[in-house]
Design a protein around this motif. Sequence first.
Motif, PDB file in Angstrom:
ATOM      1  N   VAL A  24      64.983 -14.586  53.345  1.00 56.72           N
ATOM      2  CA  VAL A  24      64.888 -13.335  52.586  1.00 56.72           C
ATOM      3  C   VAL A  24      63.694 -13.292  51.641  1.00 56.72           C
ATOM      4  CG1 VAL A  24      67.353 -12.878  52.746  1.00 56.72           C
ATOM      5  CG2 VAL A  24      66.480 -14.092  50.756  1.00 56.72           C
ATOM      6  N   GLU A  25      62.920 -14.352  51.546  1.00 55.84           N
ATOM      7  CA  GLU A  25      61.725 -14.348  50.708  1.00 55.84           C
ATOM      8  C   GLU A  25      60.572 -13.706  51.473  1.00 55.84           C
ATOM      9  OE1 GLU A  25      61.249 -18.414  49.404  1.00 55.84           O
ATOM     10  OE2 GLU A  25      62.549 -18.040  47.682  1.00 55.84           O
ATOM     11  N   ILE A  26      60.321 -12.443  51.164  1.00 53.40           N
ATOM     12  CA  ILE A  26      59.352 -11.635  51.902  1.00 53.40           C
ATOM     13  C   ILE A  26      58.004 -11.671  51.192  1.00 53.40           C
ATOM     14  CG2 ILE A  26      58.817  -9.306  52.708  1.00 53.40           C
ATOM     15  CD1 ILE A  26      61.848  -8.735  52.539  1.00 53.40           C
ATOM     16  N   PRO A  27      56.935 -11.965  51.918  1.00 55.11           N
ATOM     17  CA  PRO A  27      55.603 -11.907  51.303  1.00 55.11           C
ATOM     18  C   PRO A  27      55.295 -10.477  50.852  1.00 55.11           C
ATOM     19  CG  PRO A  27      55.520 -13.024  53.417  1.00 55.11           C
ATOM     20  CD  PRO A  27      56.878 -12.406  53.304  1.00 55.11           C
ATOM     21  N   PHE A  28      54.706 -10.332  49.676  1.00 51.52           N
ATOM     22  CA  PHE A  28      54.402  -9.022  49.118  1.00 51.52           C
ATOM     23  C   PHE A  28      53.042  -9.103  48.447  1.00 51.52           C
ATOM     24  CE2 PHE A  28      55.661  -5.970  45.427  1.00 51.52           C
ATOM     25  CZ  PHE A  28      55.057  -4.900  46.059  1.00 51.52           C
ATOM     26  N   MET A  29      52.105  -8.295  48.920  1.00 51.95           N
ATOM     27  CA  MET A  29      50.758  -8.277  48.354  1.00 51.95           C
ATOM     28  C   MET A  29      50.424  -6.877  47.852  1.00 51.95           C
ATOM     29  SD  MET A  29      48.502 -10.475  51.120  1.00 51.95           S
ATOM     30  CE  MET A  29      47.398  -9.126  51.207  1.00 51.95           C
ATOM     31  N   VAL A  30      49.642  -6.832  46.805  1.00 53.48           N
ATOM     32  CA  VAL A  30      49.126  -5.558  46.311  1.00 53.48           C
ATOM     33  C   VAL A  30      47.612  -5.670  46.323  1.00 53.48           C
ATOM     34  CG1 VAL A  30      49.002  -3.978  44.360  1.00 53.48           C
ATOM     35  CG2 VAL A  30      51.139  -5.194  44.836  1.00 53.48           C
ATOM     36  N   TYR A  31      46.971  -4.765  47.043  1.00 56.49           N
ATOM     37  CA  TYR A  31      45.510  -4.738  47.108  1.00 56.49           C
ATOM     38  C   TYR A  31      45.023  -3.519  46.336  1.00 56.49           C
ATOM     39  CZ  TYR A  31      40.797  -4.115  48.823  1.00 56.49           C
ATOM     40  OH  TYR A  31      39.442  -3.947  48.888  1.00 56.49           O
ATOM     41  N   VAL A  32      44.067  -3.728  45.467  1.00 58.05           N
ATOM     42  CA  VAL A  32      43.461  -2.609  44.746  1.00 58.05           C
ATOM     43  C   VAL A  32      41.951  -2.648  44.950  1.00 58.05           C
ATOM     44  CG1 VAL A  32      45.296  -2.400  43.030  1.00 58.05           C
ATOM     45  CG2 VAL A  32      43.373  -3.890  42.571  1.00 58.05           C
ATOM     46  N   THR A  33      41.370  -1.504  45.039  1.00 60.40           N
ATOM     47  CA  THR A  33      39.927  -1.400  45.237  1.00 60.40           C
ATOM     48  C   THR A  33      39.192  -1.573  43.909  1.00 60.40           C
ATOM     49  OG1 THR A  33      39.902   0.987  44.874  1.00 60.40           O
ATOM     50  CG2 THR A  33      40.272   0.224  47.152  1.00 60.40           C
ATOM     51  N   ASP A  34      37.907  -1.773  43.989  1.00 57.88           N
ATOM     52  CA  ASP A  34      37.088  -1.857  42.779  1.00 57.88           C
ATOM     53  C   ASP A  34      37.156  -0.546  41.993  1.00 57.88           C
ATOM     54  OD1 ASP A  34      36.331  -4.466  43.286  1.00 57.88           O
ATOM     55  OD2 ASP A  34      34.491  -3.894  44.323  1.00 57.88           O
ATOM     56  N   THR A  35      37.197   0.566  42.708  1.00 62.74           N
ATOM     57  CA  THR A  35      37.300   1.868  42.046  1.00 62.74           C
ATOM     58  C   THR A  35      38.615   1.982  41.286  1.00 62.74           C
ATOM     59  OG1 THR A  35      35.956   2.881  43.778  1.00 62.74           O
ATOM     60  CG2 THR A  35      37.276   4.375  42.426  1.00 62.74           C
ATOM     61  N   PHE A  36      39.718   1.542  41.903  1.00 63.14           N
ATOM     62  CA  PHE A  36      41.026   1.561  41.234  1.00 63.14           C
ATOM     63  C   PHE A  36      40.976   0.684  39.986  1.00 63.14           C
ATOM     64  CE2 PHE A  36      45.343   0.204  40.386  1.00 63.14           C
ATOM     65  CZ  PHE A  36      46.092   1.368  40.568  1.00 63.14           C
ATOM     66  N   LYS A  37      40.365  -0.488  40.104  1.00 62.34           N
ATOM     67  CA  LYS A  37      40.249  -1.393  38.952  1.00 62.34           C
ATOM     68  C   LYS A  37      39.503  -0.738  37.797  1.00 62.34           C
ATOM     69  CE  LYS A  37      40.124  -5.559  41.775  1.00 62.34           C
ATOM     70  NZ  LYS A  37      39.268  -6.661  42.239  1.00 62.34           N
ATOM     71  N   GLN A  38      38.439  -0.012  38.116  1.00 63.53           N
ATOM     72  CA  GLN A  38      37.645   0.654  37.086  1.00 63.53           C
ATOM     73  C   GLN A  38      38.410   1.817  36.447  1.00 63.53           C
ATOM     74  OE1 GLN A  38      34.160   1.752  39.256  1.00 63.53           O
ATOM     75  NE2 GLN A  38      33.155  -0.240  38.961  1.00 63.53           N
ATOM     76  N   LYS A  39      39.119   2.576  37.261  1.00 57.37           N
ATOM     77  CA  LYS A  39      39.819   3.761  36.765  1.00 57.37           C
ATOM     78  C   LYS A  39      41.158   3.448  36.102  1.00 57.37           C
ATOM     79  CE  LYS A  39      37.873   7.224  39.853  1.00 57.37           C
ATOM     80  NZ  LYS A  39      38.169   8.287  40.836  1.00 57.37           N
ATOM     81  N   HIS A  40      41.784   2.336  36.506  1.00 63.76           N
ATOM     82  CA  HIS A  40      43.142   2.029  36.031  1.00 63.76           C
ATOM     83  C   HIS A  40      43.297   0.567  35.596  1.00 63.76           C
ATOM     84  CE1 HIS A  40      44.288   5.885  37.768  1.00 63.76           C
ATOM     85  NE2 HIS A  40      43.697   5.508  38.877  1.00 63.76           N
ATOM     86  N   PRO A  41      42.485   0.110  34.645  1.00 67.66           N
ATOM     87  CA  PRO A  41      42.592  -1.300  34.239  1.00 67.66           C
ATOM     88  C   PRO A  41      43.970  -1.649  33.671  1.00 67.66           C
ATOM     89  CG  PRO A  41      41.205  -0.077  32.718  1.00 67.66           C
ATOM     90  CD  PRO A  41      41.487   0.834  33.869  1.00 67.66           C
ATOM     91  N   ASP A  42      44.638  -0.672  33.059  1.00 67.72           N
ATOM     92  CA  ASP A  42      45.986  -0.918  32.533  1.00 67.72           C
ATOM     93  C   ASP A  42      46.984  -1.202  33.654  1.00 67.72           C
ATOM     94  OD1 ASP A  42      45.450   1.750  33.298  1.00 67.72           O
ATOM     95  OD2 ASP A  42      47.176   2.499  32.183  1.00 67.72           O
ATOM     96  N   LYS A  43      46.865  -0.468  34.759  1.00 67.45           N
ATOM     97  CA  LYS A  43      47.754  -0.697  35.903  1.00 67.45           C
ATOM     98  C   LYS A  43      47.466  -2.043  36.565  1.00 67.45           C
ATOM     99  CE  LYS A  43      48.701   4.143  36.879  1.00 67.45           C
ATOM    100  NZ  LYS A  43      48.694   5.225  37.866  1.00 67.45           N
ATOM    101  N   VAL A  44      46.199  -2.416  36.617  1.00 69.05           N
ATOM    102  CA  VAL A  44      45.829  -3.711  37.202  1.00 69.05           C
ATOM    103  C   VAL A  44      46.450  -4.847  36.396  1.00 69.05           C
ATOM    104  CG1 VAL A  44      43.905  -5.258  37.735  1.00 69.05           C
ATOM    105  CG2 VAL A  44      43.719  -2.814  38.249  1.00 69.05           C
ATOM    106  N   LYS A  45      46.457  -4.715  35.083  1.00 66.16           N
ATOM    107  CA  LYS A  45      47.076  -5.737  34.229  1.00 66.16           C
ATOM    108  C   LYS A  45      48.579  -5.822  34.477  1.00 66.16           C
ATOM    109  CE  LYS A  45      43.690  -5.478  30.526  1.00 66.16           C
ATOM    110  NZ  LYS A  45      43.428  -5.025  29.156  1.00 66.16           N
ATOM    111  N   LEU A  46      49.243  -4.676  34.629  1.00 65.09           N
ATOM    112  CA  LEU A  46      50.679  -4.680  34.916  1.00 65.09           C
ATOM    113  C   LEU A  46      50.979  -5.332  36.261  1.00 65.09           C
ATOM    114  CD1 LEU A  46      51.634  -1.084  33.697  1.00 65.09           C
ATOM    115  CD2 LEU A  46      52.195  -3.260  32.581  1.00 65.09           C
ATOM    116  N   ILE A  47      50.147  -5.069  37.245  1.00 63.68           N
ATOM    117  CA  ILE A  47      50.319  -5.676  38.573  1.00 63.68           C
ATOM    118  C   ILE A  47      50.158  -7.188  38.471  1.00 63.68           C
ATOM    119  CG2 ILE A  47      49.328  -5.880  40.888  1.00 63.68           C
ATOM    120  CD1 ILE A  47      48.616  -2.828  40.612  1.00 63.68           C
ATOM    121  N   ALA A  48      49.120  -7.643  37.795  1.00 64.61           N
ATOM    122  CA  ALA A  48      48.872  -9.083  37.650  1.00 64.61           C
ATOM    123  C   ALA A  48      50.008  -9.771  36.893  1.00 64.61           C
ATOM    124  CB  ALA A  48      47.546  -9.309  36.933  1.00 64.61           C
ATOM    125  N   LYS A  49      50.549  -9.107  35.906  1.00 63.73           N
ATOM    126  CA  LYS A  49      51.635  -9.678  35.105  1.00 63.73           C
ATOM    127  C   LYS A  49      52.917  -9.859  35.929  1.00 63.73           C
ATOM    128  CE  LYS A  49      54.135  -8.939  30.819  1.00 63.73           C
ATOM    129  NZ  LYS A  49      54.439  -8.034  29.729  1.00 63.73           N
TER     130      LYS A  49
END
Length: 103
Positions: A24-49
């Motif tokens: 039941v341990e399913i691999p889960f990845m989140v990919y974000v683009t450089d543009t997403f990183k620039q526009k949403h640094p707060d969301k990137v931090k939440l994802i990393a956390k």
Amino acid sequence: MSDHAQDIFQSSNTYGHRCSKYGVEIPFMVYVTDTFKQKHPDKVKLIAKAVHQPFMSDDLIHTLLPIVGIHTKDNLESKDLFSPKFDTHRKRVYCGRQEYKTP
């Protein structure tokens, strides 16, 4: 995200999809683009956390909608992996009866 994991010789001498911790341990990845990183640094931090948080794929809707800016009356922040209100301590039951314990 896959729809299930595989238990490959980890809990027995065989392999396949089964009701074991490994199954039941399913691999889960989140990919974000450089543009997403620039526009949403707060969301990137939440994802990393959230990298090592316990998560069940049936709660995915509570995570995906808010991250893309869709909010509904049915969304539960306690099941949103990227929310500061995400509940890391709730029981996570799989195969109808087994409680998943995080390492």
